[in-house]
Scaffold this active site. Sequence first.
Site: not given
Length: 363
Positions: A120, A265
């Site tokens: 991220e 995820e």
Amino acid sequence: MATSQIAVIVLLGLLVATNIHITEAQLGVCYGMMGNNLPSHSEVIQLYKSRNIGRLRLYDPNQGALNALRGSNIEVILGLPNVDVKHIASGMEHARWWVQKNVKDFWPDVKIKYIAVGNEISPVTGTSSLTSFQVPALVNIYKAVGEAGLGNDIKVSTSVDMTLIGNSYPPSQGSFRNDVRWFTDPIVGFLRDTRAPLLVNIYPYFSYSGNPGQISLPYALFTAPNVVVQDGSRQYRNLFDAMLDSVYAAMERTGGGSVGIVVSECGWPSAGAFGATQDNAATYLRNLIQHAKEGSPRKPGPIETYIFAMFDENNKNPELEKHFGLFSPNKQPKYNLNFGVSERVWDISAETNSTASSLISEM
């Protein structure tokens, strides 16, 4: 034919069907370690095996976890953490050392499938200082993996979140934010050229909880009875598909139409914030496990998906981040989940053949 022989044949048929079913699902679970009360690495890997969870995401090259994975046959996304990205980008010697220590020294005993270089990293979050090092780190690790003779076995990628997407509605109009294109375009180009997938963290929970007036709970939980979004010829009954397809559309707009996606995820918290309940989490997870076999309207077929996370982690913040686990730290399941095999199949296998004990039981 003797009754016992018939029983064995039936069992073998069920085993074959079971293996196909689980393979279709392509499910894994993220192994986070931000808790002070978690089981040992060897206990955790045994839990994966006993539940027939064949894929695992590891956020850093924890040597204890990697050693516990030896011989397990579990496929691994191995994380290169954000704190190391700048160092790896600074020179090939650092990338070679990292690959030797954390990949080559464990290969082939540990089935590393992907290396996730950073998690991220984004120009629009607190990781913006790392953005200029992202692609150089990807390139250096890719070269080091090739030099180690593993270029055909391990793909190098990075894990991104949905904050990079500027437009996601309707899904066919998905695009990256204009102010991040300088960052995303080279990543997509790298993945296209190396034939690696983009790893994407997709959380319908956060989209729903941030905008419950516009997004219904059934749409987020895969339980909407009717089509919610009509996008040309494509129909969307759940938010997960809409989010996933918006990323596919965004990549296509930047020359990455051939790049696949791995959902690295995806989960739902059981407590700690609005909409985070045990019932909602159970519903979402059960439906996600089933849906992973089916694909999205834009890309039908199995979706390689990693559920976040294996355990509740009490050192995470804010509060809801502590409650994403499938299991409590004492290894007790929080939900009655099923990774592809019915309880009946488990019972038959247990009664008929003790060698079938590796079959997954209901969680």
